[in-house]
Motif scaffolding. Structure first.
Motif, mmCIF file in Angstrom:
data_model
loop_
_atom_site.group_PDB
_atom_site.id
_atom_site.type_symbol
_atom_site.label_atom_id
_atom_site.label_comp_id
_atom_site.label_asym_id
_atom_site.label_seq_id
_atom_site.Cartn_x
_atom_site.Cartn_y
_atom_site.Cartn_z
ATOM 1 N N ALA A 57 0.347 55.905 -83.310
ATOM 2 C CA ALA A 57 -0.347 56.534 -84.389
ATOM 3 C C ALA A 57 -0.147 58.075 -83.964
ATOM 4 C CB ALA A 57 -1.779 56.128 -84.172
ATOM 5 N N GLY A 58 -0.387 58.469 -82.919
ATOM 6 C CA GLY A 58 0.032 59.820 -82.663
ATOM 7 C C GLY A 58 1.358 60.151 -82.716
ATOM 8 N N SER A 59 2.249 59.498 -82.662
ATOM 9 C CA SER A 59 3.791 59.926 -82.853
ATOM 10 C C SER A 59 3.755 60.255 -84.584
ATOM 11 C CB SER A 59 4.770 58.602 -82.692
ATOM 12 O OG SER A 59 4.785 57.570 -83.512
ATOM 13 N N ALA A 60 3.109 59.657 -85.228
ATOM 14 C CA ALA A 60 3.274 60.016 -86.745
ATOM 15 C C ALA A 60 3.047 61.457 -86.988
ATOM 16 C CB ALA A 60 1.945 59.144 -87.733
ATOM 17 N N ILE A 61 2.251 62.135 -86.351
ATOM 18 C CA ILE A 61 2.109 63.588 -86.432
ATOM 19 C C ILE A 61 3.538 64.412 -86.476
ATOM 20 C CG2 ILE A 61 0.946 65.729 -85.832
ATOM 21 C CD1 ILE A 61 -1.401 63.861 -85.110
ATOM 22 N N PRO A 62 4.042 64.452 -85.091
ATOM 23 C CA PRO A 62 5.565 65.041 -85.177
ATOM 24 C C PRO A 62 6.551 64.474 -86.160
ATOM 25 C CG PRO A 62 4.967 63.901 -83.041
ATOM 26 C CD PRO A 62 3.663 63.856 -83.851
ATOM 27 N N TRP A 63 6.331 63.153 -86.483
ATOM 28 C CA TRP A 63 7.534 62.647 -87.343
ATOM 29 C C TRP A 63 7.135 63.119 -88.664
ATOM 30 C CZ3 TRP A 63 11.626 61.509 -85.349
ATOM 31 C CH2 TRP A 63 11.579 60.437 -84.488
ATOM 32 N N ALA A 64 5.940 63.345 -89.237
ATOM 33 C CA ALA A 64 5.645 63.849 -90.448
ATOM 34 C C ALA A 64 6.196 65.220 -90.778
ATOM 35 C CB ALA A 64 3.926 63.718 -90.660
ATOM 36 N N VAL A 65 5.761 66.003 -89.715
ATOM 37 C CA VAL A 65 6.348 67.590 -89.674
ATOM 38 C C VAL A 65 7.934 67.558 -89.642
ATOM 39 C CG1 VAL A 65 6.369 69.681 -88.583
ATOM 40 C CG2 VAL A 65 4.320 68.380 -88.399
ATOM 41 N N ALA B 261 3.366 48.382 -84.338
ATOM 42 C CA ALA B 261 4.047 49.711 -84.112
ATOM 43 C C ALA B 261 4.578 49.990 -85.574
ATOM 44 C CB ALA B 261 5.168 49.571 -83.118
ATOM 45 N N GLY B 262 5.181 49.137 -86.234
ATOM 46 C CA GLY B 262 5.524 49.215 -87.482
ATOM 47 C C GLY B 262 4.602 49.776 -88.521
ATOM 48 N N PHE B 263 3.323 49.243 -88.679
ATOM 49 C CA PHE B 263 2.270 49.517 -89.346
ATOM 50 C C PHE B 263 1.881 51.116 -89.062
ATOM 51 C CE2 PHE B 263 -2.428 49.902 -89.575
ATOM 52 C CZ PHE B 263 -2.566 50.241 -90.581
ATOM 53 N N LEU B 264 1.513 51.279 -87.651
ATOM 54 C CA LEU B 264 1.092 52.623 -87.219
ATOM 55 C C LEU B 264 2.026 53.820 -87.458
ATOM 56 C CD1 LEU B 264 -0.909 51.270 -84.080
ATOM 57 C CD2 LEU B 264 -2.129 52.099 -86.353
ATOM 58 N N THR B 265 3.358 53.304 -87.478
ATOM 59 C CA THR B 265 4.336 54.476 -87.531
ATOM 60 C C THR B 265 4.106 55.088 -89.082
ATOM 61 O OG1 THR B 265 5.957 53.437 -85.926
ATOM 62 C CG2 THR B 265 6.806 54.968 -87.728
ATOM 63 N N ALA B 266 4.012 53.942 -89.882
ATOM 64 C CA ALA B 266 3.930 54.351 -91.557
ATOM 65 C C ALA B 266 2.481 55.062 -91.577
ATOM 66 C CB ALA B 266 3.901 53.193 -92.207
ATOM 67 N N ILE B 267 1.866 55.731 -90.764
ATOM 68 C CA ILE B 267 0.963 56.708 -90.979
ATOM 69 C C ILE B 267 1.468 58.013 -91.450
ATOM 70 C CG2 ILE B 267 -1.261 58.001 -89.907
ATOM 71 C CD1 ILE B 267 -1.831 55.426 -88.316
ATOM 72 N N TYR B 268 2.501 58.369 -90.919
ATOM 73 C CA TYR B 268 3.165 59.638 -91.311
ATOM 74 C C TYR B 268 3.340 59.756 -92.948
ATOM 75 C CZ TYR B 268 8.117 57.798 -92.341
ATOM 76 O OH TYR B 268 9.151 56.971 -92.678
ATOM 77 N N VAL C 108 -1.456 50.847 -97.380
ATOM 78 C CA VAL C 108 -1.862 49.480 -97.286
ATOM 79 C C VAL C 108 -1.049 48.513 -97.589
ATOM 80 C CG1 VAL C 108 -3.474 48.244 -99.139
ATOM 81 C CG2 VAL C 108 -4.072 50.490 -98.905
ATOM 82 N N GLY C 109 0.097 48.907 -98.061
ATOM 83 C CA GLY C 109 1.092 47.577 -98.055
ATOM 84 C C GLY C 109 1.699 47.260 -96.607
ATOM 85 N N ALA C 110 1.981 48.435 -95.854
ATOM 86 C CA ALA C 110 2.326 48.299 -94.406
ATOM 87 C C ALA C 110 1.468 47.549 -93.528
ATOM 88 C CB ALA C 110 2.673 49.520 -93.902
ATOM 89 N N PHE C 111 0.093 47.829 -93.892
ATOM 90 C CA PHE C 111 -0.968 47.155 -93.007
ATOM 91 C C PHE C 111 -0.987 45.606 -93.617
ATOM 92 C CE2 PHE C 111 -5.443 45.524 -92.968
ATOM 93 C CZ PHE C 111 -5.842 45.854 -91.798
ATOM 94 N N LEU C 112 -0.879 45.304 -94.805
ATOM 95 C CA LEU C 112 -0.748 43.873 -95.159
ATOM 96 C C LEU C 112 0.235 43.271 -94.492
ATOM 97 C CD1 LEU C 112 -1.877 44.311 -98.757
ATOM 98 C CD2 LEU C 112 -3.350 43.229 -96.948
ATOM 99 N N LEU C 113 1.595 43.725 -94.716
ATOM 100 C CA LEU C 113 2.757 43.311 -94.383
ATOM 101 C C LEU C 113 2.732 43.151 -92.626
ATOM 102 C CD1 LEU C 113 5.546 42.613 -94.869
ATOM 103 C CD2 LEU C 113 6.243 44.956 -94.755
ATOM 104 N N SER C 114 1.950 43.923 -91.785
ATOM 105 C CA SER C 114 2.076 43.719 -90.544
ATOM 106 C C SER C 114 1.193 42.754 -90.210
ATOM 107 C CB SER C 114 1.516 44.871 -89.980
ATOM 108 O OG SER C 114 0.017 45.058 -90.121
#
Length: 305
Positions: A157-165, A100-107, A136-142
């Motif tokens: 991963a889908g939550s990254a879109i509304p978070w980014a906006v 969850a921590g890594f995928l949230t960083a997609i935003y 990349v760092g979030a992926f390695l850290l996760s």
């Protein structure tokens, strides 16, 4: 507030959010994601309410009360927050805190892309490698080097879109209104009420479950929502959205630090590289624009022969 002060405040926000992932995960043992989200955001609204009331009165004395359009913008931010928070909370039920921590960083890379597509804002060139490096760092850290994508991962991963906006628009609208506490309180109230209404429709609501989840809800409601999200609104009036996204991505790094300190989790060599990469990217996006500014000032102040 200076840019450096805003960036330091955003770093504090990332620290609080990083500490909240464990509480969010543990809260799911007793209540559903909609109920958890609704109650904690209403608590956050109550935390900020006194400041919002003072700000409302100040705007009235100055003869510039909020307009219906301002109310629409606040409601829009609340809707984005609802989508992001609920999708993330649903996903945390079915995936690990690490994933969850890594995928949230997609935003993080989404923010400068959306800024260009929606607002035609061109970020400083350092934002692009820094955003990619943070991801990349979030992926390695996760530690999720063989990420097995499941239903929970897709929700997060889908939550990254509304978070980014949301990251893109919150500072813009708060600065335009000159009312960061009203924006914060209003968006929390909208998110809390929408989530709570959905919870009573779609989830079993039990008082015993709320009592059992008291501490995770209180911690995330007061600190993660009331203090951290409000600080985000204040700081983003003075920081670029793309820069803010990169700094806020440090929540992944802080989540690992809290896991080490409180849960006895350890980082392997890849995780340590990920930490170093994220720190380097955060420094990169802050220092390189300052270097360019200092050079331009030096050129302007140097007398010509």
């Amino acid at each position: 507030m200076t840019r450096i002060q805003a960036n330091l405040l955003l770093t504090l926000v990332a620290l609080i959010w990083g500490s909240a992932f464990v509480a969010q995960s543990r809260g799911m043992a007793d209540v559903g994601p909609l109920l958890f989200t609704g109650v904690r955001f209403l608590i956050g609204a109550l935390v900020v309410l006194p400041l919002a009331v003072l700000e409302w009165r100040r705007l009235g004395r100055q003869g510039r009360p909020l307009t219906p359009l301002d109310g629409t913008h606040i409601a829009g931010l609340g809707l984005l927050m609802t989508l992001g928070a609920v999708m993330q909370q649903v996903g945390i039920q079915f995936t690990s805190v690490t994933n969850a921590g890594f995928l949230t960083a997609i935003y993080v890379p989404l923010v400068p892309v959306l800024a260009w597509l929606l607002l035609r804002q061109v970020a400083h060139w350092s934002v692009w490698p820094a955003a990619a490096g943070c991801l990349v760092g979030a992926f390695l850290l996760s530690g999720a080097h063989e990420l097995d994508v499941g239903l929970g991962d897709l929700w997060v991963a889908g939550s990254a879109i509304p978070w980014a906006v949301h990251v893109l628009m919150v500072g813009r609208w708060a600065d335009r209104m000159g009312a960061p506490f009203l924006v914060a309180c209003g968006q929390f109230a909208v998110c809390g009420l929408l989530s709570l209404a959905a919870a009573f429709t779609l989830e079993p609501v039990r008082w015993a479950g709320l009592v059992a989840a008291t501490w995770p809800i209180a911690y995330t409601g007061v600190l993660s929502v009331g203090i951290a999200f409000t600080a985000q609104v204040v700081a983003q009036r003075y920081a670029q959205a793309a820069d803010a996204a990169i700094i806020l991505s440090a929540e992944t790094l802080f989540a690992a630090a809290f896991g080490f300190a409180l849960l006895g989790e350890r980082l392997d060599s890849a995780g340590l590289v990920g930490c170093g990469l994220m720190l380097a990217c955060i420094l990169l996006v802050q220092l390189l624009p300052l270097v360019g500014t200092l050079r331009r000032r030096q050129i302007l102040t140097t007398p010509s022969n």
